[in-house]
Design a protein around this motif. Sequence first.
Motif, PDB file in Angstrom:
ATOM      1  N   GLY A  33       9.844 -25.714  -5.390  1.00  0.00           N
ATOM      2  CA  GLY A  33      10.137 -26.600  -4.272  1.00  0.00           C
ATOM      3  C   GLY A  33       9.665 -26.011  -2.955  1.00  0.00           C
ATOM      4  O   GLY A  33       8.962 -25.006  -2.896  1.00  0.00           O
ATOM      5  N   ASP A  34      10.082 -26.633  -1.865  1.00  0.00           N
ATOM      6  CA  ASP A  34       9.653 -26.219  -0.535  1.00  0.00           C
ATOM      7  C   ASP A  34      10.175 -24.850  -0.130  1.00  0.00           C
ATOM      8  O   ASP A  34       9.601 -24.193   0.725  1.00  0.00           O
ATOM      9  CB  ASP A  34      10.083 -27.248   0.504  1.00  0.00           C
ATOM     10  N   ALA A  35      11.272 -24.392  -0.717  1.00  0.00           N
ATOM     11  CA  ALA A  35      11.882 -23.122  -0.322  1.00  0.00           C
ATOM     12  C   ALA A  35      10.947 -21.934  -0.533  1.00  0.00           C
ATOM     13  O   ALA A  35      11.095 -20.910   0.120  1.00  0.00           O
ATOM     14  CB  ALA A  35      13.169 -22.900  -1.100  1.00  0.00           C
ATOM     15  N   ALA A  36       9.977 -22.054  -1.419  1.00  0.00           N
ATOM     16  CA  ALA A  36       9.095 -20.937  -1.732  1.00  0.00           C
ATOM     17  C   ALA A  36       7.781 -20.967  -0.956  1.00  0.00           C
ATOM     18  O   ALA A  36       6.974 -20.072  -1.108  1.00  0.00           O
ATOM     19  CB  ALA A  36       8.806 -20.915  -3.231  1.00  0.00           C
ATOM     20  N   ARG A  37       7.566 -21.958  -0.140  1.00  0.00           N
ATOM     21  CA  ARG A  37       6.304 -22.025   0.607  1.00  0.00           C
ATOM     22  C   ARG A  37       6.237 -20.886   1.616  1.00  0.00           C
ATOM     23  O   ARG A  37       7.217 -20.525   2.240  1.00  0.00           O
ATOM     24  CB  ARG A  37       6.158 -23.366   1.305  1.00  0.00           C
ATOM     25  N   GLY A  41      -0.737 -17.423   6.913  1.00  0.00           N
ATOM     26  CA  GLY A  41      -1.211 -16.049   6.819  1.00  0.00           C
ATOM     27  C   GLY A  41      -0.645 -15.284   5.639  1.00  0.00           C
ATOM     28  O   GLY A  41      -1.008 -14.134   5.412  1.00  0.00           O
ATOM     29  N   PHE A  42       0.251 -15.917   4.876  1.00  0.00           N
ATOM     30  CA  PHE A  42       0.858 -15.271   3.716  1.00  0.00           C
ATOM     31  C   PHE A  42       0.623 -16.111   2.468  1.00  0.00           C
ATOM     32  O   PHE A  42       0.465 -17.329   2.546  1.00  0.00           O
ATOM     33  CB  PHE A  42       2.362 -15.066   3.936  1.00  0.00           C
ATOM     34  N   VAL A  43       0.600 -15.459   1.331  1.00  0.00           N
ATOM     35  CA  VAL A  43       0.401 -16.101   0.029  1.00  0.00           C
ATOM     36  C   VAL A  43       1.406 -15.506  -0.952  1.00  0.00           C
ATOM     37  O   VAL A  43       1.996 -14.465  -0.694  1.00  0.00           O
ATOM     38  CB  VAL A  43      -1.035 -15.877  -0.491  1.00  0.00           C
ATOM     39  N   TRP A  44       1.583 -16.155  -2.089  1.00  0.00           N
ATOM     40  CA  TRP A  44       2.485 -15.619  -3.106  1.00  0.00           C
ATOM     41  C   TRP A  44       1.890 -14.367  -3.726  1.00  0.00           C
ATOM     42  O   TRP A  44       0.688 -14.298  -3.995  1.00  0.00           O
ATOM     43  CB  TRP A  44       2.746 -16.639  -4.187  1.00  0.00           C
ATOM     44  N   LEU A  52       7.287 -15.344  -6.368  1.00  0.00           N
ATOM     45  CA  LEU A  52       6.901 -16.122  -5.199  1.00  0.00           C
ATOM     46  C   LEU A  52       7.235 -15.415  -3.897  1.00  0.00           C
ATOM     47  O   LEU A  52       7.534 -16.049  -2.886  1.00  0.00           O
ATOM     48  CB  LEU A  52       7.550 -17.509  -5.259  1.00  0.00           C
ATOM     49  N   VAL A  53       7.159 -14.091  -3.894  1.00  0.00           N
ATOM     50  CA  VAL A  53       7.345 -13.312  -2.673  1.00  0.00           C
ATOM     51  C   VAL A  53       6.093 -13.502  -1.829  1.00  0.00           C
ATOM     52  O   VAL A  53       4.965 -13.366  -2.317  1.00  0.00           O
ATOM     53  CB  VAL A  53       7.575 -11.820  -2.996  1.00  0.00           C
TER      54      VAL A  53
END
Length: 124
Positions: A33-37, A41-44, A52-53
């Motif tokens: 969901g949206d909580a992990a976006r 400038g950052f990616v998983w 999904l840090v």
Amino acid sequence: EPAQGGSPFGTEAVDKRGIGSTGSGTTVTEAAGDAARCRAGFVWRLARPEDLVCVKPAARDRTELENAEATDFVDPDGAYGPNSCIAGYVWRDAFEGDAVCVTPQAREQVHRENELASKRRAGN
């Protein structure tokens, strides 16, 4: 372009934009969901598909290389069998059970990334 597996966590394709398969037919983004976006400038990190840090792209590249080279730093005759690291290497510990062998400096970086995770998500 999808990067193929080769990590000890499976051989599923993982999309470089942070959209991957959970193995159940649901994409990671749908499951998270949206909580992990991530913020701009950052990616998983994707130490495993569910990791999904949010990290800088260079950290994800480092993680991808660590996964690809995972077997290169294992000491199968060590105290922890196939999870033992050769001298000078330690478990990465990106998540519980992460036994990829990395340098102590790399593990320290992973711990910092975990500490900063909530600050790097979109909306925070």
